[in-house]
Design an enzyme around this catalytic site. Sequence first.
Site, PDB file in Angstrom:
ATOM      1  N   GLY A   1       0.657  -1.270   0.103  1.00 29.54           N
ATOM      2  CA  GLY A   1      -0.071   0.168  -0.089  1.00 29.54           C
ATOM      3  C   GLY A   1       0.768   1.359  -0.068  1.00 29.54           C
TER       4      GLY A   1
ATOM      5  N   ASP B   1       1.250   3.939   3.962  1.00 29.07           N
ATOM      6  CA  ASP B   1       0.033   4.627   3.293  1.00 29.07           C
ATOM      7  C   ASP B   1      -1.027   5.287   4.352  1.00 29.07           C
ATOM      8  OD1 ASP B   1      -0.754   2.160   3.889  1.00 29.07           O
ATOM      9  OD2 ASP B   1      -1.772   1.779   2.220  1.00 29.07           O
TER      10      ASP B   1
ATOM     11  N   ASP C   1      -3.856   3.109  10.830  1.00 34.04           N
ATOM     12  CA  ASP C   1      -5.264   2.618  11.011  1.00 34.04           C
ATOM     13  C   ASP C   1      -5.526   2.270  12.681  1.00 34.04           C
ATOM     14  OD1 ASP C   1      -7.888   1.800  10.930  1.00 34.04           O
ATOM     15  OD2 ASP C   1      -7.299   0.366   9.232  1.00 34.04           O
TER      16      ASP C   1
ATOM     17  N   GLY D   1      -3.112   0.680  14.202  1.00 36.29           N
ATOM     18  CA  GLY D   1      -1.763   0.743  14.877  1.00 36.29           C
ATOM     19  C   GLY D   1      -1.042  -0.960  14.988  1.00 36.29           C
ATOM     20  N   ASN D   2      -1.913  -1.841  14.709  1.00 39.50           N
ATOM     21  CA  ASN D   2      -1.569  -3.150  14.914  1.00 39.50           C
ATOM     22  C   ASN D   2      -0.389  -3.212  13.844  1.00 39.50           C
ATOM     23  OD1 ASN D   2      -3.432  -3.662  16.833  1.00 39.50           O
ATOM     24  ND2 ASN D   2      -4.789  -4.451  15.343  1.00 39.50           N
ATOM     25  N   THR D   3      -0.413  -3.013  12.705  1.00 40.28           N
ATOM     26  CA  THR D   3       0.789  -3.367  11.823  1.00 40.28           C
ATOM     27  C   THR D   3       1.671  -2.534  12.113  1.00 40.28           C
ATOM     28  OG1 THR D   3      -0.849  -3.745   9.901  1.00 40.28           O
ATOM     29  CG2 THR D   3       1.416  -3.108   9.261  1.00 40.28           C
TER      30      THR D   3
ATOM     31  N   ASP E   1      -5.476  -0.635  -2.428  1.00 39.31           N
ATOM     32  CA  ASP E   1      -6.228  -1.501  -3.168  1.00 39.31           C
ATOM     33  C   ASP E   1      -7.700  -1.624  -2.693  1.00 39.31           C
ATOM     34  OD1 ASP E   1      -6.415  -3.301  -1.131  1.00 39.31           O
ATOM     35  OD2 ASP E   1      -6.091  -5.125  -2.405  1.00 39.31           O
TER      36      ASP E   1
ATOM     37  N   ARG F   1      -4.799   0.384  -7.290  1.00 42.25           N
ATOM     38  CA  ARG F   1      -3.563   1.037  -6.660  1.00 42.25           C
ATOM     39  C   ARG F   1      -2.956   1.896  -7.412  1.00 42.25           C
ATOM     40  NH1 ARG F   1      -1.866  -1.955  -2.156  1.00 42.25           N
ATOM     41  NH2 ARG F   1      -2.510  -4.224  -2.108  1.00 42.25           N
TER      42      ARG F   1
END
Length: 167
Positions: A40, A94, A97, A99-101, A152, A159
């Site tokens: 992303g 990108d 959100d 915060g997990n990633t 996406d 994308r």
Amino acid sequence: MKLLYSQKLIDQTVEKLGNKLTQDFEGSTSKKVFVGLLNGGFMFFSDLTKHINTPIECDLMRVKSYSGKKQGDIQITKDLETPIKGKDVYVIDDIYDSGNTMNTVVSYLELKKPNSISIVTLLTRDFSPIPKCPSYHGLIIKDEWVCGYGMDDSKGYMRNSPNIYEI
């Protein structure tokens, strides 16, 4: 789909972030590594690094956290090739959100003993938790699902759009 942010506004926002980072780098002698998160963040990473007016190293990581519109286990499927020990690392993505990633990526990168880690995202949700390290962000979104400009439509398409749309 509804147009959320135009290419013109995105370009202005990316340039502003690049100028802010460059300004913040003034007087610093530490080495900087920009780490783009695939898939992303590839457009934002590419455009942002063009606006950094100081030498930086660039590398990419592939992090997968979504299957369609459902967030699942976070997997690092491509690691860095650039050593980051003792360097200032800027993780470029990108969207910030849940915060997990980002928390998973930051925790993983901390094991490599960088001098510092900062987060740079184009989009941040208005309800996102405060990141655990310094951050830079461009535009605020609410709870809408977005696509375009590297992101996406949950099926792998859109994308390549220069605009950001709400689905």
